[in-house]
Each structure stands twice: as C-alpha cells, then as structure tokens.
Design an enzyme around this catalytic site. Structure first.
Site, PDB file in Angstrom:
ATOM      1  N   CYS B  95      29.128  38.752  38.622  1.00 41.54           N
ATOM      2  CA  CYS B  95      29.668  37.670  39.443  1.00 41.54           C
ATOM      3  C   CYS B  95      29.152  36.288  39.002  1.00 41.54           C
ATOM      4  O   CYS B  95      29.528  35.809  37.941  1.00 41.54           O
ATOM      5  CB  CYS B  95      29.340  37.962  40.911  1.00 41.54           C
ATOM      6  N   HIS B 198      30.536  42.984  42.352  1.00 42.34           N
ATOM      7  CA  HIS B 198      29.179  42.603  42.743  1.00 42.34           C
ATOM      8  C   HIS B 198      28.497  43.763  43.475  1.00 42.34           C
ATOM      9  O   HIS B 198      29.056  44.826  43.663  1.00 42.34           O
ATOM     10  CB  HIS B 198      29.187  41.322  43.568  1.00 42.34           C
TER      11      HIS B 198
END
Lengths: 466, 247
Positions: B95, B198
C-alpha cells in the site's frame, strides 16, 4: 407546535409500536423515517432536555451505563439510547419514543451514546450540555477512513456549540488535544503515574508522534495502547493535569476492580480521596468509571452516589454479559478493534480458572468488512495462559481467518476448533466447560447480536431495548 | 541451521491495520521449519544497512504518518534502499510502502509529492476509495500444487500506474488492483514485491510467504534446495473460502 412536527411524531410512534409488536427492536428505523419526513425535527424536540453525550472509540456503552446508574442514584429521570443504536437515526428514535404527541417529556435529562463518526452530523441538530469523550483508537478504517479524520470530525462538531462542557481523557494525547484547542470548560480524567503496572510491553502506534509537531512522544508512564503520561520533547504538548484521577489500582480480578481515586484535586489532597469498586473487570473499565465520575462532578452530584453507582451498575449487551447455564457461566465480551481486544485479552490473563474460549469473527458492514485488524491484536498473549485454556473455538463468517490468526499466535493447532453453527458451538463448548467454570465468548458486533438471539431463545435473555 | 534476518522498516509509522501479520507469517513459517529468524525494527533516525537483512518489509501508513517519514526516507535511507533493490534484495512493500517507491504521488487537487523514484511507477489520488476483498493471479506462484491465486483486501484512494520497466505483481480477478482500469495489481521489479493488498496478505496466502522465504534462502545459502512442506489445512480453508466467495 407546527403541524409537520405533530405528524412526524405521530407517524414515528405508530412505527415504533408496530415494530415492537413484531418483536423487532425498532431502535433506528422510526428515527430514519422521521428524519426523511422532517429533517429539522430533532432540534425542535431536544431543546428542553439537559443533554449528556458520550462518544469516542472504546467504552461508550459502558461509560453511558455508569452515568445512567449515577443519574438513578440521584433520582434524576432521563431518557437514553441504551440499546446501542448510536447513529443519528437511533438517537432520533430515542427522543421520539420518550416524548408525547405534543413533543413533551416527563424526563429532564437525556443521556446519549453517539458513534464518533456520526457525532459531527448530529451536532448540527443537538447541542450537548456535557460531552464525554472516552478515547481515540484505530477502528474500522474501511468505514471511518483515517483516525485523524474521526478526531477532526469530533473537533468540528464541538466547535459548532457554545455551551458544551467537556469531559476528556487526559492520558490519550488525541482526546486531550480537543481540550487544548478549545476554550470550553474541561474536566480531565486519567490514571496516575504508578497507579498500576502496565500489562503491555509495547506502546502501540495509534499515536506515537506528536499531533502538533510530529516528534515522538516521551512517556513517563504507560497504561495501555497509547494511553499514559505523554509529553512532547519538542513543542511541549503534554498530558494535561487531570482532576479526576485513579490514584491507585488496588485490585484487578475477573469480576471487578477496586480503586483509590481522587476527585476535584490532583490526587495529593487526602481529604478528596475515595475508595471505589468498579463493577466490571479490566483496566479499561476503570477509565470508563473515571469518565462517568467526571461527568457526575460536572453535574455537581454527590461523590457518595457516584461511588454507589460505580459499584453496582450493570452493562449487558455483550459487555461482560453473564449467562448462567446450570453451574457453568457463559460470559459474552464484545470485541471491535485491536486496542479493545487487547484489553479483553489482558483481562483474561487475570482469570485463574480453567476456561473455554470462543472467538466469533464476522465481516458484515457493522463489524467492518476488513478483518486485517485481527493481526494487530496480541493473541500471542494467550501463550502465557495456554495451560488454563481448554479448547479455543473459532466461529463467525470469517472463522477460518480467526483460526489462522490463533495458529500463528502460537495456540496449539490441536486446541483450535472451527465450528460455524452457533447451536453446535454452544453445546460443544458448554459440554467441554468444567462445572463451575467459564465459557468466554468474544464476538464482533453482528456476531454478538446474532448469538444473543440464539442465547435469548435458549436461556431467556432480556430484550436488548429494555 | 539456516538463518534469516528480516527488517521491518518504520514499524511504528508504516504499520497500517494488520501489516504486522506479514512479519508474523514470515516468522512462524520459518520457525516451524527450524529456520532461525531475527526481526529488526528500523525507524526514524536509525541507520539502515541493507547487507544485514535478507528480507525487507515496508508497510502502509495513514497520510499523517507518511508525512512524518518523508524526510527520513528521502534524505537518509533513500539511497541505501535504492542500492539494496539494485542488488536484488528481497522486498515486500504494501500500500503506502508500495507508492513510496514510485516517482511521485499527485493529489486529487494536483499537488505533486516527490517519492523515492526507484521504481518506474506513479500514483494519482482519486476521490473514490477502492475498498474490499480482492483476488489476483500471480504467474510466479504457479506450481504443480498451487494455481497462483492470491486473496487480499484493498483500501486505497491512490491509483497507481506502471511504467515500462515494472511488471504487475498479478492480474486482477476480483477487485480494483492498481487503478481499477488495467486489471493490474501491484508491481514486480527485480526482487521487489509490491501490492495494494494491505494488512494480512501473507498469512492467508502461505504460498506467497514461502516464495519470499525461498528466494531469500536461495540467495543466502548455496546448498538450499526447497522448503519442507507444512500442514496448511487451516490456511487453505481461509484462502479457499474467500476465493469461493468472491470469484
């Protein structure tokens, strides 16, 4: 009173009655419809109440329950949204339910728990006399966005008001920053340096760096999460002095906590010190009790009644709710985010008896659709009490993910058992619970409400809106 | 006995919602095979010496935390990170950590924030967040026993575009991936693995975890052939049930 308001109230009341007859809670839908019919109605029906609001990430429901007990002890009549329907629609319903068709209520006070992300929009309609803010932790980032967005939303809501008095957590650098940025009257509460030994080795990183200058905070003492006596070595932002203090945690046991606390002093004036029993276990409930005590002091209520209230409030609805199953007990503890979950695990470390554990993980909207947060929970702590733990059950929509987390935390795989069906889960787990001992069930929000429905049929729990 | 050293870069700042799960997965799957593992936390002001580490992890952060590391990352550790990548060091970047390796982040309002510029990719802020469970297919994970399908959860507003030198990590099967337009998810450049998935990417994709461990062991030990298999029944259940739900 205008006609539109009368019609809105009348229609809503019929819907509330109808839903209750159908044995559905009816705690949010009537308010939702009323808001559609007449968006400004809340403002009109709330201005006669003295309003206490409770918001923050963790502890809203329990803090509200302690405050409600304080009000009871002082014979103050009040309305509240105690079912946990804490969005704007739920609060609208609470008021609709309590007023008569002319918009009048027999109660002088309203005690409202409000979702921290919904506070900003509610503040357009309702101005609290007292706002209690418990804390800010990372929670459901898929729904709330960033933690700082939530914090700034609460600040923006507060800024709309003029008369509100604030009750703030001094040990939370995020929560305390609200007080720094306002000229409103603030009562801070907190846990003193050396009042207890922290069970956590690491300060987690929800707020490691100064909100104002991005320097790493220094800690004189650490309670849990990022709570503690913080100070910024660069800009000087530090824990504000608090007037409601836990001076010493005398006892933490699986049923309750005993504390020594001070009110309206910094904790040195012996004449202003008191002993109290907090009727729910866990250090996090000590904070909830302090928040409620601070609220009581703002209402100028006698400390003796506050202490009585702390010692006998009951919470329910998944906050250490106890269900008797013969000689065995089921104890239900809601878990929603890493810090709250870690606190519950800390509490389990104080349990000295054998126990069965069940973790129920759902990923519905109200739970948060992202379950990644379970990797931020220190399940590794369970290794310390593995000898006390029988089977560890994983259940809920994401039972398998929960089982993976437990396995990687070091729980022996032969102790991990996936059971998705609640009926089977309860009967198997109870069967394996030795006489006189506890089955702890830790569900996320929607898993808790589903499980309660099941337990209600089996063990006859109270309807949650009662 | 084999040993691996893992570096968690900025664990107190780039550690968004479950990123730590990736470290836990690398650690446990090594330990279960008797591989000694050491995890080092390297943060603001610490020196970063890539030679000391076999796998380097860079997670995601909220905007606030990403601004705090900006200087330290660009001015202090940037050149070492670049050297490490050029020398085929194994990276996992998630991310925000993924975006930081690219050239820049252009906000929705048009403000351009300079990033490390090591990988030929850039990110443009979007108004709509891309949130939800996702699945993507990685060719490099395909084997006789695994179909290469990886599951994850994405939550980002930035849309990332890859330049010519960088390959996508995988092909999107469900979800948005890099930008919701070109079916690409993540980035693969030398031994750098970047993904928008994530939180707990590795725990629910044990084949991915083992791939990173194998790469590291191959690089470090001449006699290393392959990892011994583990009992992955629980992991496979979690992986397969999500795949079934979203595909």
């Amino acid at each position: 009173m205008n006609l539109r308001l009368s019609i809105t109230i009348a229609v809503s009341k019929i819907i509330i009655k109808g839903l209750r007859l159908m044995r559905r809670g009816g705690t949010t839908l009537p308010g939702k419809i009323a808001l559609k019919l007449y968006p400004g109605f809340i403002k009109e029906i709330t201005h006669n109440f003295k309003i206490i609001m409770v918001t923050g990430t963790n502890g809203k429901t329990t803090t509200s329950r302690i405050i409600s007990q304080i009000l009871n002890e002082n014979d103050i009549e009040f309305i509240s949204n105690k079912s946990g329907a804490n969005l704007v629609s739920g609060i609208a319903t609470t008021f609709l339910d309590s007023i008569d068709i002319k918009g009048n209520s027999s109660c002088s006070h309203a005690l409202l728990e409000i979702d921290e992300a919904a506070f900003k929009s509610l503040s357009n309609f309702v101005e609290p006399d007292i706002l209690v803010v418990t804390n800010f932790f990372r929670d459901q980032l898929d729904r709330y966005g960033e933690l700082y967005t939530t914090l700034n939303g609460v600040k923006a809501g507060i800024a709309k008001h003029s008369k509100t008095k604030l009750v703030l957590n001094a040990d939370d650098s995020l929560c305390a920053s609200i007080g720094k940025e306002t000229d409103k009257e603030v009562v801070y509460y907190g846990v003193n340096n050396n009042a207890c030994d922290s069970l956590e080795e690491n300060i987690n990183n929800d707020a490691s760096f100064c909100l104002y200058c991005q320097t790493r905070y220094e800690y004189q003492s650490h309670i849990y999460g990022h709570l503690g006596e913080f100070s910024c070595p660069a800009c000087g932002y530090r824990r504000p002095q608090s007037t409601v203090n836990c001076v010493k945690v005398l006892e933490l046991n699986p049923e309750y906590s005993n504390i020594h606390f001070s009110i309206n002093s910094t904790g040195e004036d012996k004449s202003k010190m008191w002993d109290a029993r907090v009727n729910l276990p866990g250090l996090y409930n000590v904070y909830n009790a302090l928040a409620a005590a601070a609220c009581g002091s703002l209402l100028n209520l006698p400390v003796e009644n506050t202490i009585k209230a702390m010692g006998k409030f009951e919470c329910g609805f998944g906050r250490m709710e106890t269900i008797n199953a013969g000689s065995k007990k089921i104890r239900l503890i809601l878990v929603k985010n890493p810090t709250g979950f870690n606190q519950v695990l800390n509490y389990l470390l104080t349990e000295d008896k054998q126990m069965q554990l069940a973790f129920l993980l759902n990923d519905n909207l109200a739970d948060g659709t992202d379950i990644s947060w379970i990797w931020d929970v220190d399940f590794e702590k369970l290794e310390k009490i593995q000898h006390n733990v029988g089977t560890v059950y994983a259940s809920g929509i994401r039972a398998e993910d929960m089982a993976v987390r437990l396995k990687y935390a070091g729980v022996y795989t032969n102790k991990i058992c996936i059971i998705k069906d609640y009926k089977e889960l309860i009967s198997t787990a109870l069967e394996n619970t030795p006489e006189g001992q506890n089955l702890y069930i830790l569900p996320t929000y929607t898993a808790m409400t589903e499980l309660r429905k099941f337990l209600k049929n089996k063990f006859g729990l109270k309807e949650f809106w009662k | 006995m084999y040993e691996l050293n893992i570096c968690h870069l900025y664990p107190d700042l780039l550690n968004l919602y479950g990123d730590r799960g990736n470290i836990i997965a690398l650690k446990r799957r090594s330990e279960w095979r008797g591989i000694k593992i050491t995890i080092s936390n390297v943060t603001l002001g610490d020196s970063f010496i890539p030679e000391n580490y076999d796998i380097i992890f860079l997670g995601g952060g909220q905007d606030y935390e990403q601004t705090i590391i900006q200087d330290d990352l660009l001015k202090q550790k940037g050149s070492e990170i670049k050297n490490a990548i050029m020398n085929d060091k194994i990276f996992l970047c998630i991310c925000g950590g993924y975006q930081l390796l690219g050239k820049y982040y252009k906000t929705w309002e048009g403000k351009e924030i300079e990033f490390l510029g090591i990988l030929d990719l850039w990110t443009i802020g979007g108004q709509k967040r891309m949130i939800g469970n996702m699945a993507f297919e990685c060719d490099f994970l395909k084997s006789d026993t695994f179909d290469g399908k990886v599951i994850g959860f994405e939550n980002h507003s930035g849309r990332t575009y890859l330049g010519v030198d960088v390959k996508p990590l995988g092909r999107v099967l469900r979800g948005n991936g890099n930008n919701g337009e070109d079916d690409c998810e993540g980035a693969l450049y030398k031994n750098v693995h970047c993904s928008y998935s994530h939180g707990s990417l590795l725990p629910k994709n044990p084949a991915f975890t083992d791939h990173l461990l194998s790469l590291a062991l191959k690089q470090k030990y001449k006699d290393f052939v392959s990892l011994q298999p583990l009992d992955d029944v629980i992991e496979s259940c979690a992986h397969d049930s999500m795949l079934k739900r979203i595909l």
